[in-house]
Design a protein around this motif. Structure first.
Motif, mmCIF file in Angstrom:
data_model
loop_
_atom_site.group_PDB
_atom_site.id
_atom_site.type_symbol
_atom_site.label_atom_id
_atom_site.label_comp_id
_atom_site.label_asym_id
_atom_site.label_seq_id
_atom_site.Cartn_x
_atom_site.Cartn_y
_atom_site.Cartn_z
ATOM 1 N N ASP A 36 0.860 -1.272 0.223
ATOM 2 C CA ASP A 36 -0.056 0.054 -0.178
ATOM 3 C C ASP A 36 0.900 0.486 0.232
ATOM 4 O OD1 ASP A 36 -2.152 -1.749 0.055
ATOM 5 O OD2 ASP A 36 -2.601 -1.678 2.328
ATOM 6 N N ASP A 37 2.111 0.941 -0.693
ATOM 7 C CA ASP A 37 2.841 2.964 -0.892
ATOM 8 C C ASP A 37 3.676 2.518 -2.285
ATOM 9 O OD1 ASP A 37 3.700 4.506 -0.071
ATOM 10 O OD2 ASP A 37 3.717 5.010 2.278
ATOM 11 N N THR A 38 4.628 3.248 -1.973
ATOM 12 C CA THR A 38 5.523 3.379 -2.444
ATOM 13 C C THR A 38 7.172 2.121 -2.414
ATOM 14 O OG1 THR A 38 4.629 4.976 -4.148
ATOM 15 C CG2 THR A 38 7.064 4.570 -4.562
ATOM 16 N N SER A 39 7.857 1.913 -2.924
ATOM 17 C CA SER A 39 9.091 0.781 -2.462
ATOM 18 C C SER A 39 10.385 1.607 -3.190
ATOM 19 C CB SER A 39 8.972 -0.195 -2.905
ATOM 20 O OG SER A 39 9.398 -0.411 -4.168
ATOM 21 N N THR A 40 11.153 1.616 -2.487
ATOM 22 C CA THR A 40 12.240 2.554 -3.131
ATOM 23 C C THR A 40 13.576 1.043 -3.533
ATOM 24 O OG1 THR A 40 13.975 2.775 -0.786
ATOM 25 C CG2 THR A 40 12.181 4.647 -1.806
ATOM 26 N N ALA A 93 15.907 4.712 -6.553
ATOM 27 C CA ALA A 93 14.829 4.670 -7.506
ATOM 28 C C ALA A 93 13.625 4.447 -6.811
ATOM 29 C CB ALA A 93 15.370 3.982 -8.729
ATOM 30 N N VAL A 94 12.575 5.015 -7.157
ATOM 31 C CA VAL A 94 11.443 3.857 -6.964
ATOM 32 C C VAL A 94 10.493 3.377 -7.696
ATOM 33 C CG1 VAL A 94 10.822 6.446 -5.244
ATOM 34 C CG2 VAL A 94 9.651 6.633 -7.828
ATOM 35 N N ASP A 95 9.619 2.572 -7.439
ATOM 36 C CA ASP A 95 9.226 1.806 -7.999
ATOM 37 C C ASP A 95 7.992 2.325 -8.738
ATOM 38 O OD1 ASP A 95 6.621 1.314 -6.522
ATOM 39 O OD2 ASP A 95 6.963 0.235 -5.528
ATOM 40 N N ILE A 96 7.386 1.696 -9.505
ATOM 41 C CA ILE A 96 6.215 1.800 -10.131
ATOM 42 C C ILE A 96 5.478 3.053 -10.118
ATOM 43 C CG2 ILE A 96 4.562 -0.122 -10.457
ATOM 44 C CD1 ILE A 96 4.871 0.489 -13.668
ATOM 45 N N MET A 97 4.771 2.291 -8.861
ATOM 46 C CA MET A 97 4.015 3.745 -7.664
ATOM 47 C C MET A 97 4.595 4.817 -7.821
ATOM 48 S SD MET A 97 1.703 0.928 -7.606
ATOM 49 C CE MET A 97 0.632 2.074 -7.050
ATOM 50 N N GLY A 98 5.607 5.366 -8.282
ATOM 51 C CA GLY A 98 6.021 6.794 -7.680
ATOM 52 C C GLY A 98 5.527 7.761 -9.114
ATOM 53 N N TRP A 99 5.370 6.858 -10.097
ATOM 54 C CA TRP A 99 4.817 7.680 -11.258
ATOM 55 C C TRP A 99 3.638 7.972 -10.928
ATOM 56 C CZ3 TRP A 99 8.087 4.271 -14.009
ATOM 57 C CH2 TRP A 99 9.403 4.765 -15.026
ATOM 58 N N LEU A 100 2.490 7.322 -10.181
ATOM 59 C CA LEU A 100 1.281 7.917 -10.008
ATOM 60 C C LEU A 100 0.750 8.364 -8.484
ATOM 61 C CD1 LEU A 100 -0.804 4.517 -9.814
ATOM 62 C CD2 LEU A 100 -0.590 5.706 -11.698
ATOM 63 N N ASP A 101 2.276 8.867 -8.576
ATOM 64 C CA ASP A 101 2.408 10.484 -6.977
ATOM 65 C C ASP A 101 2.937 11.695 -7.941
ATOM 66 O OD1 ASP A 101 1.810 8.330 -4.377
ATOM 67 O OD2 ASP A 101 4.207 7.231 -4.502
ATOM 68 N N ARG A 102 3.219 10.930 -9.041
ATOM 69 C CA ARG A 102 3.153 12.014 -10.585
ATOM 70 C C ARG A 102 1.931 12.480 -10.859
ATOM 71 N NH1 ARG A 102 6.168 13.019 -6.074
ATOM 72 N NH2 ARG A 102 8.366 13.137 -6.009
ATOM 73 N N ILE A 158 -3.063 10.348 -7.525
ATOM 74 C CA ILE A 158 -3.745 9.321 -8.091
ATOM 75 C C ILE A 158 -2.892 8.306 -6.639
ATOM 76 C CG2 ILE A 158 -3.671 6.731 -9.681
ATOM 77 C CD1 ILE A 158 -5.367 9.052 -10.512
ATOM 78 N N GLY A 159 -1.338 9.138 -6.118
ATOM 79 C CA GLY A 159 -1.243 7.744 -5.329
ATOM 80 C C GLY A 159 -2.202 7.808 -4.452
ATOM 81 N N ASP A 160 -1.791 9.317 -3.889
ATOM 82 C CA ASP A 160 -2.894 9.515 -2.374
ATOM 83 C C ASP A 160 -4.713 8.738 -2.435
ATOM 84 O OD1 ASP A 160 -0.709 10.891 -1.407
ATOM 85 O OD2 ASP A 160 -1.574 12.517 -2.721
ATOM 86 N N HIS A 161 -4.926 8.643 -3.810
ATOM 87 C CA HIS A 161 -5.993 8.282 -3.833
ATOM 88 C C HIS A 161 -6.729 6.629 -3.488
ATOM 89 C CE1 HIS A 161 -8.238 11.808 -5.600
ATOM 90 N NE2 HIS A 161 -8.023 11.820 -6.400
ATOM 91 N N LEU A 162 -5.208 5.982 -3.964
ATOM 92 C CA LEU A 162 -5.041 4.715 -4.295
ATOM 93 C C LEU A 162 -4.952 4.081 -2.503
ATOM 94 C CD1 LEU A 162 -2.748 3.709 -7.278
ATOM 95 C CD2 LEU A 162 -4.966 2.997 -6.630
ATOM 96 N N ARG A 163 -3.892 5.565 -1.595
ATOM 97 C CA ARG A 163 -3.590 4.994 -0.064
ATOM 98 C C ARG A 163 -5.736 5.202 0.210
ATOM 99 N NH1 ARG A 163 1.537 6.867 -1.563
ATOM 100 N NH2 ARG A 163 1.142 8.856 -2.297
ATOM 101 N N ALA A 174 3.050 -3.432 -6.250
ATOM 102 C CA ALA A 174 3.927 -3.431 -6.958
ATOM 103 C C ALA A 174 5.089 -4.590 -7.383
ATOM 104 C CB ALA A 174 4.868 -1.966 -7.431
ATOM 105 N N VAL A 175 5.087 -4.904 -7.992
ATOM 106 C CA VAL A 175 6.570 -6.107 -8.702
ATOM 107 C C VAL A 175 7.153 -6.219 -9.853
ATOM 108 C CG1 VAL A 175 6.913 -8.399 -8.617
ATOM 109 C CG2 VAL A 175 5.302 -8.080 -6.731
ATOM 110 N N GLY A 176 8.285 -4.875 -9.894
ATOM 111 C CA GLY A 176 8.661 -4.380 -11.535
ATOM 112 C C GLY A 176 7.406 -3.778 -12.016
ATOM 113 N N SER A 177 7.495 -4.132 -13.044
ATOM 114 C CA SER A 177 6.256 -3.308 -13.365
ATOM 115 C C SER A 177 4.571 -3.377 -13.504
ATOM 116 C CB SER A 177 6.321 -3.048 -15.182
ATOM 117 O OG SER A 177 6.491 -4.419 -15.819
#
Length: 336
Positions: A36-40, A93-102, A158-163, A174-177
């Motif tokens: 439920d968050d963005t990994s690094t 780096a951040v995982d693919i969820m990082g894009w959704l925080d932008r 979008i990332g906040d809406h998912l949280r 997220a696992v890879g893409s």
């Protein structure tokens, strides 16, 4: 397959798919997976002349970091911070969820009576629609929770809406893409662990701050949902949270029940410091340690014994030169 002592390799990949650099000497590698968050992830590279020229071209968000462990892909995502020093190059780096925080919603989205995982999938699709870095969404199973939600174009990330959805009965990781969507009570098992599988033993902690016997969820306007009440053992401990994206009482009540399940009884955790480091002989396969899945854990060497299914909340893998690799997990009771 036991944890073992893995060896890592890395690539820097351009958004068009071309390989920008293959770091030749990795001094340090660290990557995580979270629920439920963005990994690094982070690497420290000692580059040779050819690699140094390639790494000089690395740019944040333009390029992504991809990691392999024993030739198996384990992590990837956009580069956030490259740092060049005379002693080496450090890349975070951040995982693919990082894009959704932008990313923001690009259209008005209204859900009248939809399942939470389907709502999340539409949000992700909308967020990536104008510029997709390459992703897939897999709904592992239905959350069995339906509700009304409303999102406005250009309002919120979008990332906040998912949280927010993750606080009401949905889990994601997220696992890879790939972005995996699953119910919070999902508990497919990927192995079992006992005291001997933890390199430094176990430490059990009860989180009294996380205990609540009654939840009130306040949605949009006059929408309110409640769950719980006076507990015969704990008494009354009440928590209130505001979820303005919830539009109906049924959804607010479902959200309150979801929070209640996670907070009563007092959550008991396997502590998340170095005591969670797994022994190389632990009988679990590292690539399968995905947040949202479960391992069976039993301990008889502490005064507070546990023998139950534990949900994986996080994974941290670190390899440092001669020190080798450590694999640590963050676990919590699954409720199953």
């Amino acid at each position: 397959m036991p944890v073992g002592c893995g060896s890592h390799s890395a690539q820097i990949i351009d958004r068009d798919g071309a390989v920008v650099a293959v770091p030749d000497v990795l001094l340090e590698v660290e990557w995580t997976r979270v629920l439920d968050d963005t990994s690094t992830a982070r690497i420290l590279v000692q580059p040779g002349d050819d690699c140094c020229a390639a790494l000089a071209r690395v740019r944040s968000w333009r390029h992504k970091l991809a990691l392999w462990r024993d030739n198996q892909p384990v992590w990837e995502g956009p580069i956030l911070t490259p740092i060049w020093r005379n002693s080496g190059v450090e890349i975070t780096a951040v995982d693919i969820m990082g894009w959704l925080d932008r990313r923001v919603p690009h259209s008005d989205l209204t859900f009248a009576d939809d399942e939470l995982a389907e709502i999340a999938a539409v949000l992700i699709r909308d967020g990536f629609a104008p510029d997709d870095p390459g992703h897939s969404v897999t709904i592992i199973a239905s959350t069995r929770i339906r509700g009304r939600r409303e999102y406005q174009a250009d309002v919120g990330q979008i990332g906040d809406h998912l949280r927010d959805l993750a606080a009401t009965g949905l889990d994601y990781t997220a696992v890879g893409s790939r972005i995996l969507l699953l119910p919070e009570d999902h508990c497919a098992r990927v192995g079992s662990l006992t005291d001997g599988d933890f390199a430094d033993g176990l430490r059990i902690a009860e989180d009294g701050a996380g205990l609540a016997t009654r939840w009130i969820v306040q949605g949009s306007e006059d929408v309110t949902g409640t769950a719980g009440g006076i507990d015969p053992y704990y008494g009354l401990l009440e928590r209130v949270v505001e979820e303005t994206s919830i539009l109906d009482s049924a959804s607010a009540t479902a959200a309150a029940r979801s929070r209640l399940r996670a907070s009563r009884p007092a959550p008991v955790f396997i502590d998340t410091d170095d005591t969670t480091t797994l022994s190389p002989d632990a009988s679990v396969d590292v690539p399968t340690l995905v947040p949202g899945w479960c391992v069976d854990v039993s301990t008889t060497e502490t005064c507070r014994n546990i023998a139950q299914s534990m949900k994986i909340l996080g994974l941290k893998v670190k390899e440092t030169g001669a020190a080798g690799e450590t694999v640590s997990v963050q676990l919590a009771p699954s409720g199953m």
